[in-house]
Design a protein around this motif. Structure first.
Motif, mmCIF file in Angstrom:
data_model
loop_
_atom_site.group_PDB
_atom_site.id
_atom_site.type_symbol
_atom_site.label_atom_id
_atom_site.label_comp_id
_atom_site.label_asym_id
_atom_site.label_seq_id
_atom_site.Cartn_x
_atom_site.Cartn_y
_atom_site.Cartn_z
ATOM 1 N N CYS A 1 2.849 1.062 3.165
ATOM 2 C CA CYS A 1 4.153 2.240 2.890
ATOM 3 C C CYS A 1 3.296 3.527 2.603
ATOM 4 O O CYS A 1 3.601 3.920 1.592
ATOM 5 C CB CYS A 1 4.970 1.654 1.801
ATOM 6 N N GLY A 2 2.194 3.883 3.197
ATOM 7 C CA GLY A 2 1.476 4.975 3.118
ATOM 8 C C GLY A 2 2.045 6.450 3.630
ATOM 9 O O GLY A 2 1.122 7.252 3.294
ATOM 10 N N GLY A 3 3.269 6.473 3.895
ATOM 11 C CA GLY A 3 3.919 7.813 4.083
ATOM 12 C C GLY A 3 3.309 8.303 5.449
ATOM 13 O O GLY A 3 2.866 7.557 6.399
ATOM 14 N N LEU B 1 8.767 6.117 -2.075
ATOM 15 C CA LEU B 1 9.786 5.145 -2.150
ATOM 16 C C LEU B 1 9.858 4.031 -1.201
ATOM 17 O O LEU B 1 10.589 2.833 -1.741
ATOM 18 C CB LEU B 1 11.235 6.247 -1.655
ATOM 19 N N ALA C 1 15.223 10.174 6.132
ATOM 20 C CA ALA C 1 14.095 9.755 5.779
ATOM 21 C C ALA C 1 14.073 8.983 4.605
ATOM 22 O O ALA C 1 13.585 7.766 4.644
ATOM 23 C CB ALA C 1 13.161 11.039 5.651
ATOM 24 N N LEU C 2 14.713 9.213 3.307
ATOM 25 C CA LEU C 2 14.895 8.811 2.443
ATOM 26 C C LEU C 2 15.621 7.460 2.633
ATOM 27 O O LEU C 2 15.350 6.234 1.951
ATOM 28 C CB LEU C 2 15.568 9.551 1.137
ATOM 29 N N ASP D 1 3.270 11.297 -7.647
ATOM 30 C CA ASP D 1 2.725 12.219 -6.595
ATOM 31 C C ASP D 1 2.417 11.791 -5.221
ATOM 32 O O ASP D 1 1.572 10.986 -4.665
ATOM 33 C CB ASP D 1 1.210 11.992 -7.019
ATOM 34 N N ARG E 1 15.487 13.392 13.503
ATOM 35 C CA ARG E 1 16.171 12.522 12.403
ATOM 36 C C ARG E 1 17.189 13.647 12.023
ATOM 37 O O ARG E 1 16.917 14.495 11.765
ATOM 38 C CB ARG E 1 15.415 11.886 11.636
ATOM 39 N N GLY F 1 0.576 13.725 -1.851
ATOM 40 C CA GLY F 1 0.034 12.372 -1.762
ATOM 41 C C GLY F 1 -0.981 12.117 -0.783
ATOM 42 O O GLY F 1 -1.271 11.041 -0.278
ATOM 43 N N VAL G 1 -6.528 3.911 -6.332
ATOM 44 C CA VAL G 1 -7.014 3.086 -5.324
ATOM 45 C C VAL G 1 -6.801 3.292 -3.801
ATOM 46 O O VAL G 1 -5.490 3.566 -3.618
ATOM 47 C CB VAL G 1 -6.669 1.521 -5.734
ATOM 48 N N CYS G 2 -7.847 3.739 -2.900
ATOM 49 C CA CYS G 2 -7.486 4.025 -1.824
ATOM 50 C C CYS G 2 -7.730 2.859 -0.758
ATOM 51 O O CYS G 2 -8.931 2.479 -0.654
ATOM 52 C CB CYS G 2 -8.075 5.296 -1.441
ATOM 53 N N ALA G 3 -6.590 2.545 0.085
ATOM 54 C CA ALA G 3 -6.936 1.488 1.384
ATOM 55 C C ALA G 3 -8.048 1.980 2.324
ATOM 56 O O ALA G 3 -7.554 3.259 2.691
ATOM 57 C CB ALA G 3 -5.661 0.885 1.538
ATOM 58 N N ASP H 1 3.919 20.782 3.842
ATOM 59 C CA ASP H 1 4.545 20.685 2.415
ATOM 60 C C ASP H 1 4.651 19.222 1.859
ATOM 61 O O ASP H 1 5.267 19.006 1.048
ATOM 62 C CB ASP H 1 5.936 21.034 2.718
ATOM 63 N N VAL I 1 0.994 -1.204 -0.046
ATOM 64 C CA VAL I 1 0.005 0.148 0.091
ATOM 65 C C VAL I 1 0.898 1.078 0.082
ATOM 66 O O VAL I 1 1.410 1.494 0.878
ATOM 67 C CB VAL I 1 -0.819 0.117 1.298
ATOM 68 N N GLY I 2 0.892 2.079 -1.177
ATOM 69 C CA GLY I 2 1.710 3.088 -1.265
ATOM 70 C C GLY I 2 2.661 3.048 -2.241
ATOM 71 O O GLY I 2 3.467 2.069 -2.386
HETATM 72 C C1 LIG Z 1 9.078 19.034 0.401
HETATM 73 C C2 LIG Z 1 9.791 17.944 0.874
HETATM 74 C C3 LIG Z 1 11.367 17.615 1.046
HETATM 75 C C4 LIG Z 1 12.037 16.617 1.568
HETATM 76 N N1 LIG Z 1 13.410 16.364 1.346
HETATM 77 C C5 LIG Z 1 13.895 15.305 1.910
HETATM 78 C C6 LIG Z 1 15.404 14.894 1.344
HETATM 79 O O1 LIG Z 1 15.757 15.750 0.741
HETATM 80 N N2 LIG Z 1 15.868 14.038 2.261
HETATM 81 C C7 LIG Z 1 15.063 13.188 3.052
HETATM 82 O O2 LIG Z 1 15.817 12.075 3.638
HETATM 83 N N3 LIG Z 1 13.874 13.120 3.263
HETATM 84 C C8 LIG Z 1 13.190 14.204 2.717
HETATM 85 N N4 LIG Z 1 11.921 14.366 2.833
HETATM 86 C C9 LIG Z 1 11.111 13.290 3.489
HETATM 87 C C10 LIG Z 1 10.962 12.343 2.544
HETATM 88 O O3 LIG Z 1 10.717 12.823 1.317
HETATM 89 C C11 LIG Z 1 9.693 11.350 3.129
HETATM 90 O O4 LIG Z 1 10.026 10.983 4.219
HETATM 91 C C12 LIG Z 1 9.620 10.078 2.436
HETATM 92 O O5 LIG Z 1 9.586 10.283 0.761
HETATM 93 C C13 LIG Z 1 8.604 9.223 2.454
HETATM 94 O O6 LIG Z 1 8.542 8.142 1.646
HETATM 95 P P1 LIG Z 1 7.335 7.032 1.866
HETATM 96 O O7 LIG Z 1 7.426 6.109 0.618
HETATM 97 O O8 LIG Z 1 7.140 6.668 3.181
HETATM 98 O O9 LIG Z 1 5.840 8.002 1.798
HETATM 99 P P2 LIG Z 1 5.271 8.757 0.246
HETATM 100 O O10 LIG Z 1 6.477 9.183 -0.471
HETATM 101 O O11 LIG Z 1 4.651 9.883 1.157
HETATM 102 O O12 LIG Z 1 4.352 7.895 -0.466
HETATM 103 C C14 LIG Z 1 3.106 7.419 0.470
HETATM 104 C C15 LIG Z 1 2.329 6.639 -0.678
HETATM 105 O O13 LIG Z 1 1.231 6.155 -0.039
HETATM 106 C C16 LIG Z 1 -0.055 6.493 -0.887
HETATM 107 N N5 LIG Z 1 -1.107 6.195 0.132
HETATM 108 C C17 LIG Z 1 -1.226 7.010 1.432
HETATM 109 N N6 LIG Z 1 -2.489 6.578 1.984
HETATM 110 C C18 LIG Z 1 -3.026 5.657 1.156
HETATM 111 C C19 LIG Z 1 -4.099 4.826 1.094
HETATM 112 N N7 LIG Z 1 -4.864 4.750 2.180
HETATM 113 N N8 LIG Z 1 -4.406 3.685 0.209
HETATM 114 C C20 LIG Z 1 -3.708 3.899 -0.764
HETATM 115 N N9 LIG Z 1 -2.283 4.576 -1.056
HETATM 116 C C21 LIG Z 1 -2.221 5.361 0.195
HETATM 117 C C22 LIG Z 1 0.295 7.763 -1.298
HETATM 118 O O14 LIG Z 1 -0.513 8.051 -2.416
HETATM 119 C C23 LIG Z 1 1.593 7.667 -1.885
HETATM 120 O O15 LIG Z 1 1.809 6.946 -3.141
HETATM 121 C C24 LIG Z 1 11.056 15.656 2.296
HETATM 122 C C25 LIG Z 1 9.803 15.598 2.318
HETATM 123 C C26 LIG Z 1 8.992 16.769 1.701
HETATM 124 C C27 LIG Z 1 7.563 16.779 1.889
#
Ligand SMILES: Cc1cc2nc3c(=O)[nH]c(=O)nc-3n(C[C@H](O)[C@H](O)[C@H](O)COP(=O)(O)OP(=O)(O)OC[C@H]3O[C@@H](n4cnc5c(N)ncnc54)[C@H](O)[C@@H]3O)c2cc1C
Length: 471
Positions: free
Chosen positions: A178-180, A15, A355-356, A42, A350, A193, A142-144, A190, A11-12
C-alpha cells in the motif's frame, strides 16, 4: 540485522494501508504496518482535500459506475470498477458509523472538514486510532526495499530501519503493498510521503504484473518556489485574477498553457524549467488572515508581495500500478496490493474523490483476503535468505536520483517529448546502472539509492508503454 515475523505485513501507512490493517486485525491475526514516513501523518492521504465520492447523496451505484467508466477511457478492468461502484456506499457509511469520521454529505460525494495542508487528517487519525485499539503494530521510519520470495510465493519484505541503519527482514504469511502512487518520480508534484512508487518497483523486480504506469494526472499550475507543494488553484479568485506570463515575459491565458507545453516538449535539449511560467499575485491582500497563512506556510522566504511567483504543472495522481484482482491479489501468491500503487481500477482517469474510496474498498478487501490466506497457511511463514545492506560506502546517490527525476520531467511528463523518450530511456538506464554499483554510507543515502531504483524502473516501463501506444 533485525528479524521480525508477523501474520500480515502491510507496507504503507496511508489510507489503503490503514484500512487493510484493520481488516486483517478484524480476523484476529497479528498485523504489522511499516512505513518509510510517519503513518497516518505524512502521506498523500494526510494532505488530501477530503472529497470521497461514491454511490451516496442521491447517486446510485449504476450511476457511479457510469462515471467511472466514462473517465477510464476504456482502459480499466470492468470487474474492479463494478466492485468499487457497488461498495462505495458501505465503506463511506462505515467511515462515520464505525470509525467516527466526520463528513458532510453532498450529491455523489462526502466532504471531510479540514484546513490546508493537512486536510486528510480527519480521515487518517480516526483510522489509526482504531487500528491501535485492534492491536495493529506500526514500525517507522522503515523503508521496504525488496520482496522476500520463497518457491515463487511472497514471504515478506526486506528493508532498512531508517533510524538505526540496520537491515530489517520481516517474514509474513501474507503481505499487502500500500505504498501509494508514483507522482514523486517527478521533481514537481503535490504528493507527500516520498511517493516514488517503491512498491510498484519492488513488485516488478519480483516479477509481478503491473499495468498503465504511463497514466499520470497533472494539476494545471502549482508553485514551483518554496518547500511546500501548492496547487495555485487553492487561492480561489485571487488565482484567477493573477496575471500569467511565460518565461520570456509574453502574457498568457491559462487555456493557452497546454499548447505552450506541447510546443516546448519538442526540444531534445534538457531544460528543467521548460514548463514554467510566472504568476503575478502582487495584487493579492497577503496581509489578510487566510492569505498570510498560506504565504507563511508555502512561500516563507519569497517576496510574493512584490515579485511574480514561478509556477508549473504538478504531477498529482497515478492511475496505474500493480495489477490486482477483485480481492486485491497480485500475480504473486501471498502478495496483495491496494490504493494508489495499484492499476486497473481506473484505467486512464478517475472521477474526483474516487482515489480515497478506492483505498477504502480495496484496502478492506486486500487486508481481509491477506488475513484469510494467512490464517489458512502454515504456522510460520517460510524462511528466506537475506543479505544485509552494508552502509559503509562512500557514495551519495542523491544527485543521480535528482537527475533521473529531471530527465523524466523533461521528456515524459505533462507533455511527451517524442524525440526525447529514447534519450530519456538511455539516460535512465545509465543512472540505474550507476546507482546499482554505488555504495551508500548512511540511511539517507540508502533511501536515495532505493528511490533511484524505483524511479528508473518505473520511468523505463512508463516510456516503454508510451512508445508502444505511439505516445
Ligand atoms: C494534495 C492532494 C489532494 C488530494 N485530494 C483528494 C481528494 O480530495 N479525494 C480523493 O479521492 N483523492 C485525493 N487525492 C488522492 C489521494 O489522496 C491518494 O490517492 C490516496 O490518499 C493514496 O492513498 P494510499 O494509501 O494509496 O497512499 P499514501 O496515502 O500516499 O500512503 C503511502 C504510504 O506508503 C509509504 N511507503 C511508500 N513507499 C514505501 C516503502 N518503500 N517502504 C515503506 N513505506 C513506504 C509512505 O511512507 C506512506 O505511508 C489527493 C492527493 C493529493 C496529493
Amino acid at each position: 540485522m533485525q528479524h521480525l515475523t508477523t501474520d500480515v505485513l502491510i507496507v504503507g501507512g496511508g489510507l489503503a494501508g490503514l484500512r487493510a490493517a484493520i481488516a486483517g486485525a478484524d480476523l484476529g491475526l497479528r498485523v504489522l504496518v511499516i512505513s518509510k514516513t510517519q503513518p497516518a501523518l505524512d502521506n498523500s492521504t494526510a494532505v488530501a482535500e477530503g472529497h470521497i465520492s461514491g454511490a451516496v447523496g442521491g447517486i446510485t451505484a449504476e450511476e457511479y459506475l457510469s462515471r467511472l467508466e466514462e473517465k477510464s477511457g476504456g482502459h480499466a478492468d470492468r470487474v474492479l470498477q463494478r466492485v468499487l461502484a457497488y461498495e462505495t456506499a458501505a465503506v463511506i457509511a462505515e467511515l462515520r458509523n464505525r470509525f467516527g469520521v466526520d463528513y458532510a454529505m453532498r450529491r455523489g460525494v462526502v466532504v471531510v472538514p479540514g484546513s490546508y495542508p493537512w486536510r486528510g487528517l480527519g480521515i487518517t487519525r480516526p483510522l489509526i486510532e482504531h487500528a491501535h485499539t485492534k492491536g495493529v503494530e506500526f514500525l517507522s521510519p522503515v523503508c521496504a526495499g525488496d520482496l522476500l520470495t520463497v518457491d515463487g510465493r511472497c514471504a515478506g519484505v526486506t528493508g532498512l530501519d531508517l533510524a538505526s541503519g540496520e537491515t530489517i527482514a520481516i517474514r509474513a504469511r501474507s503481505t499487502v503493498l500500500c505504498g501509494g502512487g508514483h507522482a514523486g518520480i517527478y521533481p514537481r508534484h503535490d504528493n507527500r510521503g516520498r511517493t516514488t512508487g517503491d512498491c510498484v518497483a519492488m513488485a516488478m523486480r519480483a516479477g509481478a504484473r503491473v499495468r498503465d504506469l504511463a497514466f499520470v494526472h497533472f494539476h494545471g499550475l502549482g508553485f514551483a518556489e518554496g518547500q511546500e507543494p501548492f496547487d495555485a488553484a487553492n487561492l480561489g479568485s485571487a488565482f484567477r485574477k493573477g496575471e500569467l506570463r511565460l518565461a520570456d515575459g509574453t502574457p498568457a491565458r491559462r487555456s493557452d498553457l497546454p499548447h505552450v507545453w506541447e510546443e516546448r516538449a519538442t526540444s531534445r535539449e534538457r531544460d528543467d524549467e521548460r514548463f514554467d511560467a510566472f504568476l503575478d499575485l502582487t495584487a493579492v491582500d497577503w496581509q489578510s488572515e487566510a492569505f498570510a497563512r498560506i504565504r507563511d506556510l508555502v512561500l516563507p522566504d519569497f517576496p510574493v508581495e512584490s515579485e511574480p511567483v514561478r509556477v508549473s504543472p504538478l504531477a498529482h495522481y497515478t492511475t496505474g500500478g500493480i495489477a490486482i484482482d477483485q480481492q486485491g491479489a497480485t500475480s504473486i501468491p501471498h502478495l496483495y496490493a491496494a490504493g494508489e500503487c495499484t492499476g486497473g481500477v481506473f484505467g486512464a482517469g478517475r472521477p474526483g474523490g474516487a482515489a480515497l474510496v478506492d483505498c477504502l474498498v480495496f484496502g478492506r478487501r486486500a487486508g481481509y483476503e491477506a488475513a484469510r490466506l494467512a490464517r489458512a497457511s502454515d504456522a510460520e511463514p517460510p524462511g528466506a535468505e537475506v543479505t544485509p545492506w552494508n552502509l559503509t560506502g562512500p557514495d551519495d546517490p542523491t544527485p543521480l536520483l535528482e537527475e533521473a527525476r529531471a530527465y523524466l520531467w523533461n521528456y515524459a511528463s505533462v507533455a511527451d517529448c517524442l524525440d526525447g523518450l529514447e534519450v530519456c530511456r538511455t539516460r535512465l538506464a545509465e543512472l540505474a546502472a550507476a546507482g546499482l554499483s554505488s555504495m551508500p554510507g548512511s540511511p539517507a543515502q540508502w533511501l536515495a539509492w532505493n528511490e533511484l531504483r524505483s524511479v528508473t524502473a518505473i520511468g523505463a516501463r512508463m516510456i516503454q508503454e508510451k512508445l508502444q501506444a505511439g505516445a
